[in-house]
Design an enzyme around this catalytic site. Structure first.
Site, PDB file in Angstrom:
ATOM      1  N   ASP A 117       0.768  -1.179   0.015  1.00 43.35           N
ATOM      2  CA  ASP A 117       0.009   0.163  -0.067  1.00 43.35           C
ATOM      3  C   ASP A 117       0.743   1.208  -0.033  1.00 43.35           C
ATOM      4  OD1 ASP A 117      -2.290   1.682   0.529  1.00 43.35           O
ATOM      5  OD2 ASP A 117      -1.601   1.813   2.518  1.00 43.35           O
ATOM      6  N   ASP A 173      -0.012   5.030   0.660  1.00 42.16           N
ATOM      7  CA  ASP A 173      -0.260   5.932   1.946  1.00 42.16           C
ATOM      8  C   ASP A 173      -0.091   5.420   3.251  1.00 42.16           C
ATOM      9  OD1 ASP A 173      -0.913   8.459   0.455  1.00 42.16           O
ATOM     10  OD2 ASP A 173      -2.843   7.330  -0.008  1.00 42.16           O
ATOM     11  N   ASP A 211      -1.683  -0.457   5.922  1.00 37.54           N
ATOM     12  CA  ASP A 211      -2.132  -0.057   7.170  1.00 37.54           C
ATOM     13  C   ASP A 211      -3.445   0.323   7.486  1.00 37.54           C
ATOM     14  OD1 ASP A 211      -2.197   2.119   5.542  1.00 37.54           O
ATOM     15  OD2 ASP A 211      -1.836   3.704   6.874  1.00 37.54           O
TER      16      ASP A 211
HETATM   17  C1  G6P Z   1      -5.726   5.977   0.091  1.00 37.36           C
HETATM   18  C2  G6P Z   1      -5.756   6.559   1.189  1.00 37.36           C
HETATM   19  C3  G6P Z   1      -7.175   7.043   1.392  1.00 37.36           C
HETATM   20  C4  G6P Z   1      -7.584   7.874   0.447  1.00 37.36           C
HETATM   21  C5  G6P Z   1      -7.458   7.167  -0.891  1.00 37.36           C
HETATM   22  C6  G6P Z   1      -7.695   7.939  -2.174  1.00 37.36           C
HETATM   23  O1  G6P Z   1      -6.159   4.762  -0.083  1.00 37.36           O
HETATM   24  O2  G6P Z   1      -5.362   5.652   2.368  1.00 37.36           O
HETATM   25  O3  G6P Z   1      -7.250   7.753   2.615  1.00 37.36           O
HETATM   26  O4  G6P Z   1      -9.187   8.298   0.326  1.00 37.36           O
HETATM   27  O5  G6P Z   1      -6.165   6.646  -1.271  1.00 37.36           O
HETATM   28  O6  G6P Z   1      -6.830   8.990  -2.360  1.00 37.36           O
HETATM   29  P1  G6P Z   1      -6.899  10.203  -3.290  1.00 37.36           P
HETATM   30  O7  G6P Z   1      -5.309  10.624  -3.419  1.00 37.36           O
HETATM   31  O8  G6P Z   1      -7.199   9.683  -4.852  1.00 37.36           O
HETATM   32  O9  G6P Z   1      -7.785  11.029  -3.020  1.00 37.36           O
HETATM   33 MG    MG Z   2      -2.762   3.117   3.535  1.00 44.13          MG
END
Ligand code: G6P
Ligand code: MG
Length: 216
Positions: free
Chosen positions: A8, A10, A169
């Site tokens: 993953d 973020d 996470d």
């Molecule tokens: C990741 C993060 C989420 C977020 C998603 C979409 O999975 O953990 O919190 O909402 O990405 O992100 P973006 O950058 O497309 O808004």
């Molecule tokens: Mg994450």
């Protein structure tokens, strides 16, 4: 036998999760919504629009689709401004060592993220060409806990799902990995998820070789 590791992004490779929180918090403030870190943890791994719905659960106000799209766009523009500060320094401790060790063991490595900002983030941290494959929010119709993003990553690596170890996470990410028939290493906030095969606080000082022995 594990032949690939899917990371993953973020909160696993880079600390953008704090920027997500700040950006949602700013949007929430404009809407008069009190938004906590606990609310934010439910947004981990899920798409931008689904994350907005988590935030809007905290208000009685109703909004049209166009208004919601505008809000998500606004959050993303605040978030993109924060991402502009990103540099390789924000790569999380242990992440690169873990990826390097995986490589040395002959494993393929990929990113599997729900974020549509993945290409921009990888560029900012100098890892655009680092992984053997990337699957992200631009490739999928269904975000985690659906396994789609991880299955696309596995397909791009040309490995079977059962050979993949996903590093996550987010609870939604652990669920996605398991739904895809993969192994899951749960970090930090996801550590308590009952579906995880392996658990750790973070990737710092974590050895993939040792974890693979634990998996047996
Ligand atoms: C990741 C993060 C989420 C977020 C998603 C979409 O999975 O953990 O919190 O909402 O990405 O992100 P973006 O950058 O497309 O808004
Ligand atoms: Mg994450």
């Amino acid at each position: 036998m594990i032949s690939a590791v899917i990371f993953d992004l973020d909160g696993v490779i880079v600390s953008t999760d704090e920027y997500h929180f700040q950006a949602w918090k700013e949007l929430a403030k404009e809407l008069g919504i009190d938004f906590s870190r606990e609310d934010n943890s439910r947004q981990r791994g899920v798409s931008r629009m689904e994350s907005l719905e988590v935030l809007l659960e905290k208000t009685e106000q109703t909004f049209s689709n166009d208004e919601k799209l505008a809000m998500a766009e606004k959050k993303n523009s605040i978030y993109r401004d924060l991402l502009d500060r990103l540099s390789p320094d924000q790569i999380l401790p242990g992440a690169l060592n873990f990826a390097e060790e995986s490589r040395k063991l002959g494993l393929k490595i990929a990113v599997g993220s729900s974020s549509r900002n993945t290409p921009f983030i990888l560029k900012k941290i100098g890892l655009s060409d680092y992984f053997d494959a990337v699957a992200d929010g631009n490739d999928i119709q269904r975000s985690k806990p659906d396994p789609q993003v991880f299955l696309i990553a596995a397909e791009r690596l040309a490995v079977r799902p059962a050979e993949c170890l996903v590093v996550e996470d987010a609870d939604a990410g652990v669920e996605a990995a398991k739904a895809g028939g993969m192994f899951a290493l749960a970090l930090g906030a996801a550590k308590g998820h009952p579906g995880a095969d392996l658990r750790a606080d973070s990737l710092e000082r974590l050895s993939i070789e040792k974890l693979l022995r634990e998996l047996g």
